[in-house]
Design a protein around this motif. Structure first.
Motif, PDB file in Angstrom:
ATOM      1  N   ARG A 151       0.834  -1.197   0.000  1.00 52.93           N
ATOM      2  CA  ARG A 151       0.000   0.000   0.000  1.00 52.93           C
ATOM      3  C   ARG A 151       0.872   1.251   0.000  1.00 52.93           C
ATOM      4  NH1 ARG A 151      -2.512   3.956   2.802  1.00 52.93           N
ATOM      5  NH2 ARG A 151      -4.666   4.351   2.264  1.00 52.93           N
ATOM      6  N   SER A 152       1.926   1.241   0.801  1.00 50.33           N
ATOM      7  CA  SER A 152       2.838   2.390   0.853  1.00 50.33           C
ATOM      8  C   SER A 152       3.477   2.633  -0.506  1.00 50.33           C
ATOM      9  CB  SER A 152       3.925   2.153   1.897  1.00 50.33           C
ATOM     10  OG  SER A 152       3.375   2.070   3.177  1.00 50.33           O
ATOM     11  N   ASP A 153       3.874   1.561  -1.181  1.00 46.87           N
ATOM     12  CA  ASP A 153       4.474   1.683  -2.515  1.00 46.87           C
ATOM     13  C   ASP A 153       3.477   2.260  -3.506  1.00 46.87           C
ATOM     14  OD1 ASP A 153       6.799   0.602  -1.510  1.00 46.87           O
ATOM     15  OD2 ASP A 153       6.479  -1.398  -2.386  1.00 46.87           O
ATOM     16  N   ALA A 154       2.227   1.804  -3.422  1.00 45.41           N
ATOM     17  CA  ALA A 154       1.197   2.292  -4.348  1.00 45.41           C
ATOM     18  C   ALA A 154       0.905   3.769  -4.115  1.00 45.41           C
ATOM     19  CB  ALA A 154      -0.077   1.472  -4.184  1.00 45.41           C
ATOM     20  N   VAL A 155       0.786   4.160  -2.865  1.00 49.89           N
ATOM     21  CA  VAL A 155       0.526   5.571  -2.544  1.00 49.89           C
ATOM     22  C   VAL A 155       1.691   6.439  -3.000  1.00 49.89           C
ATOM     23  CG1 VAL A 155       0.222   7.218  -0.654  1.00 49.89           C
ATOM     24  CG2 VAL A 155      -1.081   5.085  -0.668  1.00 49.89           C
ATOM     25  N   ALA A 156       2.913   5.966  -2.770  1.00 50.23           N
ATOM     26  CA  ALA A 156       4.098   6.717  -3.206  1.00 50.23           C
ATOM     27  C   ALA A 156       4.135   6.852  -4.728  1.00 50.23           C
ATOM     28  CB  ALA A 156       5.366   6.041  -2.702  1.00 50.23           C
ATOM     29  N   GLY A 157       3.570   5.878  -5.413  1.00 49.08           N
ATOM     30  CA  GLY A 157       3.545   5.903  -6.869  1.00 49.08           C
ATOM     31  C   GLY A 157       2.399   6.709  -7.451  1.00 49.08           C
ATOM     32  N   GLY A 158       1.579   7.313  -6.599  1.00 50.85           N
ATOM     33  CA  GLY A 158       0.502   8.172  -7.072  1.00 50.85           C
ATOM     34  C   GLY A 158      -0.831   7.467  -7.260  1.00 50.85           C
ATOM     35  N   ALA A 159      -1.023   6.338  -6.624  1.00 54.40           N
ATOM     36  CA  ALA A 159      -2.266   5.571  -6.785  1.00 54.40           C
ATOM     37  C   ALA A 159      -3.499   6.376  -6.379  1.00 54.40           C
ATOM     38  CB  ALA A 159      -2.202   4.280  -5.980  1.00 54.40           C
ATOM     39  N   GLN A 160      -3.351   7.241  -5.390  1.00 53.90           N
ATOM     40  CA  GLN A 160      -4.507   8.010  -4.927  1.00 53.90           C
ATOM     41  C   GLN A 160      -4.992   9.016  -5.968  1.00 53.90           C
ATOM     42  OE1 GLN A 160      -2.902   9.391  -1.169  1.00 53.90           O
ATOM     43  NE2 GLN A 160      -4.123   7.894  -0.081  1.00 53.90           N
ATOM     44  N   ASP A 161      -4.194   9.277  -6.973  1.00 51.75           N
ATOM     45  CA  ASP A 161      -4.582  10.195  -8.035  1.00 51.75           C
ATOM     46  C   ASP A 161      -5.248   9.477  -9.205  1.00 51.75           C
ATOM     47  OD1 ASP A 161      -3.479  12.333  -6.607  1.00 51.75           O
ATOM     48  OD2 ASP A 161      -1.503  11.986  -7.475  1.00 51.75           O
ATOM     49  N   ALA A 162      -5.306   8.145  -9.150  1.00 51.84           N
ATOM     50  CA  ALA A 162      -5.892   7.364 -10.241  1.00 51.84           C
ATOM     51  C   ALA A 162      -7.405   7.593 -10.297  1.00 51.84           C
ATOM     52  CB  ALA A 162      -5.609   5.877 -10.038  1.00 51.84           C
ATOM     53  N   PRO A 163      -7.957   7.576 -11.508  1.00 52.98           N
ATOM     54  CA  PRO A 163      -9.404   7.752 -11.626  1.00 52.98           C
ATOM     55  C   PRO A 163     -10.143   6.638 -10.885  1.00 52.98           C
ATOM     56  CG  PRO A 163      -8.344   7.780 -13.791  1.00 52.98           C
ATOM     57  CD  PRO A 163      -7.305   7.409 -12.788  1.00 52.98           C
ATOM     58  N   GLY A 164     -11.131   7.009 -10.098  1.00 51.31           N
ATOM     59  CA  GLY A 164     -11.945   6.040  -9.388  1.00 51.31           C
ATOM     60  C   GLY A 164     -11.355   5.545  -8.085  1.00 51.31           C
ATOM     61  N   TYR A 165     -10.193   6.053  -7.700  1.00 47.27           N
ATOM     62  CA  TYR A 165      -9.544   5.571  -6.473  1.00 47.27           C
ATOM     63  C   TYR A 165     -10.434   5.777  -5.254  1.00 47.27           C
ATOM     64  CZ  TYR A 165      -6.450   5.188  -2.468  1.00 47.27           C
ATOM     65  OH  TYR A 165      -5.908   4.838  -1.266  1.00 47.27           O
ATOM     66  N   GLN A 166     -10.956   6.978  -5.070  1.00 45.91           N
ATOM     67  CA  GLN A 166     -11.780   7.273  -3.891  1.00 45.91           C
ATOM     68  C   GLN A 166     -13.037   6.410  -3.869  1.00 45.91           C
ATOM     69  OE1 GLN A 166     -11.325   9.059  -1.072  1.00 45.91           O
ATOM     70  NE2 GLN A 166      -9.238   9.302  -1.802  1.00 45.91           N
ATOM     71  N   PHE A 167     -13.655   6.214  -5.018  1.00 43.60           N
ATOM     72  CA  PHE A 167     -14.848   5.372  -5.081  1.00 43.60           C
ATOM     73  C   PHE A 167     -14.522   3.942  -4.666  1.00 43.60           C
ATOM     74  CE2 PHE A 167     -17.378   2.275  -7.441  1.00 43.60           C
ATOM     75  CZ  PHE A 167     -18.643   2.580  -6.950  1.00 43.60           C
ATOM     76  N   LEU A 168     -13.475   3.372  -5.243  1.00 42.60           N
ATOM     77  CA  LEU A 168     -13.095   2.000  -4.904  1.00 42.60           C
ATOM     78  C   LEU A 168     -12.666   1.885  -3.449  1.00 42.60           C
ATOM     79  CD1 LEU A 168     -11.159   0.885  -8.093  1.00 42.60           C
ATOM     80  CD2 LEU A 168     -13.367   0.061  -7.289  1.00 42.60           C
ATOM     81  N   TYR A 169     -11.900   2.851  -2.967  1.00 37.26           N
ATOM     82  CA  TYR A 169     -11.439   2.841  -1.583  1.00 37.26           C
ATOM     83  C   TYR A 169     -12.621   2.803  -0.625  1.00 37.26           C
ATOM     84  CZ  TYR A 169      -9.404   4.523   2.777  1.00 37.26           C
ATOM     85  OH  TYR A 169      -9.044   4.667   4.083  1.00 37.26           O
ATOM     86  N   ARG A 170     -13.593   3.677  -0.864  1.00 39.10           N
ATOM     87  CA  ARG A 170     -14.758   3.744   0.026  1.00 39.10           C
ATOM     88  C   ARG A 170     -15.641   2.502  -0.097  1.00 39.10           C
ATOM     89  NH1 ARG A 170     -15.613  10.003  -1.334  1.00 39.10           N
ATOM     90  NH2 ARG A 170     -14.188  10.829   0.225  1.00 39.10           N
TER      91      ARG A 170
END
Length: 50
Positions: free
Chosen positions: A15-34
């Motif tokens: 998860r840390s690697d993904a966040v560092a790589g900008g995963a939170q900026d991916a389209p639909g990230y917030q929707f999938l996360y929630r």
């Protein structure tokens, strides 16, 4: 079923690697996360009542 020893740090590391790589900026990230968070919390609540 248990995740087993070592699995927690592995998931955290990924998860840390993904966040560092900008995963939170991916389209639909917030929707999938929630959606995933809600599903997990619902499953936990149901399992506690059973």
């Amino acid at each position: 079923m248990s995740a087993g020893p070592g699995r927690t740090w592995l998931a955290s590391s990924r998860r840390s690697d993904a966040v560092a790589g900008g995963a939170q900026d991916a389209p639909g990230y917030q929707f999938l996360y929630r959606a995933i968070r809600l599903g997990c919390r619902t499953a936990i609540a149901i399992s506690q009542k059973v």
